[in-house]
Design an enzyme around this catalytic site. Structure first.
Site, PDB file in Angstrom:
ATOM      1  N   HIS A 111       0.840  -1.205   0.000  1.00 43.17           N
ATOM      2  CA  HIS A 111       0.000   0.000   0.000  1.00 43.17           C
ATOM      3  C   HIS A 111       0.872   1.251   0.000  1.00 43.17           C
ATOM      4  CE1 HIS A 111      -3.226  -2.716   0.936  1.00 43.17           C
ATOM      5  NE2 HIS A 111      -2.649  -3.078   2.042  1.00 43.17           N
ATOM      6  N   GLU A 129      -1.850  -0.615   8.090  1.00 43.87           N
ATOM      7  CA  GLU A 129      -2.741  -1.609   8.659  1.00 43.87           C
ATOM      8  C   GLU A 129      -1.979  -2.481   9.630  1.00 43.87           C
ATOM      9  OE1 GLU A 129      -3.587  -3.436   4.795  1.00 43.87           O
ATOM     10  OE2 GLU A 129      -2.727  -5.315   5.517  1.00 43.87           O
ATOM     11  N   HIS A 186       3.326  -7.539   1.568  1.00 42.17           N
ATOM     12  CA  HIS A 186       2.650  -8.456   2.494  1.00 42.17           C
ATOM     13  C   HIS A 186       1.595  -9.292   1.792  1.00 42.17           C
ATOM     14  CE1 HIS A 186       0.166  -4.816   2.394  1.00 42.17           C
ATOM     15  NE2 HIS A 186      -0.869  -5.559   2.733  1.00 42.17           N
ATOM     16  N   ARG A 206      -1.179  -4.550  -6.341  1.00 40.08           N
ATOM     17  CA  ARG A 206      -0.911  -5.976  -6.395  1.00 40.08           C
ATOM     18  C   ARG A 206       0.416  -6.197  -7.111  1.00 40.08           C
ATOM     19  NH1 ARG A 206      -5.865  -7.607  -8.631  1.00 40.08           N
ATOM     20  NH2 ARG A 206      -6.869  -7.714  -6.609  1.00 40.08           N
TER      21      ARG A 206
HETATM   22 ZN    ZN Z   1      -2.920  -4.882   2.954  1.00 34.18          ZN
END
Ligand code: ZN
Length: 325
Positions: A111, A129, A186, A206
């Site tokens: 991200h 996150e 991740h 992605r």
């Molecule tokens: Zn994520």
């Protein structure tokens, strides 16, 4: 504040369930969410994001969307001063809490931070996150970080598909906690059930999707953006995973605090109380059942304690994750 004060009642939220190619059935089988299908990937438990908006269940604000309440009743979130001014530096409800059931591996992703997202994603927030491992198979692992030592090596590994060299997998077990800063490569691996607390954002790049097909086609990759935002080298493996399986009972144990959120775990046995002066407190019941300030709660419930709640009384036998800003 007396108990009839509608501003001191917990806001219970109706979760939103999503279908994903890697999803399973545990959100229905273990958590009791009413949803059909064998590809249930995510429960958006506390969400004001347009891609999966929670609505209030019961009480004075029954049926209202969380995003609507944020606008119409800023006092619930500690977001209004004596002159009517907004106090918090957010133009939308800032957090998003999900439970994620990965039956299969999720794509390898990254991200952006706020700065990159603001410039490249129409003013969206970036995404920080964190994960709490609710349950997992034996010998489970998660992808956190990568093995490239510098940007040239990163580009070579990604552009030439050297995935086994690139990807760093770390073993995890129930009760582990992982902070995923922007720029961290991740992926959740199959067999892991996690509770994710994050900024209210849905911007994902992605990097690699195991060459899988969805409806006959590969899902879109974001190679350029990924290379732009991935942090090189990655944070060390030792710094990436912390353990909170058996925290002290009847105590609020902080697992992580950063600019965007503070996430704590509470293990209730019998009864406990604590005072809080957060703008609001988001709660997810991980297992067990009990009461929150006299209101019944059980495994799978997601609620927000509004700003007027300064004393929190918990009774029963249950594990809870709480988050605030
Ligand atoms: Zn994520």
């Amino acid at each position: 504040m007396n108990s009839e004060n509608i501003y001191a009642e917990p806001l219970f939220l109706n979760p939103v369930l999503t279908h994903n190619i890697w999803g399973g059935t545990r959100l229905r089988d273990d958590y009791g969410y009413q949803v059909e299908g064998n590809d249930i990937g995510e429960c958006w438990g506390i969400s004001a994001h347009p891609n999966g908006e929670g609505t209030v269940r019961g009480g004075a604000f029954d049926g209202k969307k969380l995003s609507e309440l944020w606008e119409t009743n800023p006092e619930l979130f500690g977001n209004v001063g004596p002159g009517g001014e907004r106090l918090l530096p957010y133009d939308r409800f800032p957090l998003l809490t999900k439970i994620i059931d990965a039956k299969d591996d999720l794509s390898i992703q990254v991200h952006p931070d706020d700065e990159y997202a603001a410039e490249h994603e129409n003013g969206s927030f970036g995404k920080t996150e964190c994960w709490y491992v609710l349950d997992c198979d034996e010998n489970s692992s998660l992808v956190i970080g990568h093995n490239a030592q510098n940007k040239d090596e990163l580009e070579d590994m990604i552009n030439n598909g050297r995935w086994s060299d690139f990807i760093r997998e770390l073993p995890v077990k129930k009760g582990d906690f992982l902070q995923i800063d922007p720029g961290t490569v991740h992926a959740i691996k199959g067999g892991v059930l996690i509770l994710e607390t994050q900024q209210n954002s849905d911007i994902t790049y992605r990097v690699y999707d195991y060459d899988r097909l969805q409806n006959g086609k590969p899902r879109q990759l974001h190679v350029k953006q990924s290379i732009d935002v991935i942090t090189v080298p990655a944070k060390s493996a030792e710094d990436s995973v912390r353990h909170f399986a058996d925290t002290e009972v009847n105590s609020v144990v902080c697992m992580y605090e950063c600019k965007y959120y503070k996430v704590s775990k509470i293990s209730v046995q019998g009864s406990m109380q604590f005072c809080q002066d957060n703008p609001f407190l988001a709660m997810s019941i991980l297992d067990g059942a009990g009461k929150v300030n006299g209101f019944d709660v059980k495994k799978g419930d997601h609620l927000i304690l509004p700003n007027a709640v300064k004393n929190v009384e918990l009774t029963g036998d249950m594990r809870i994750i709480v988050s605030t800003i």
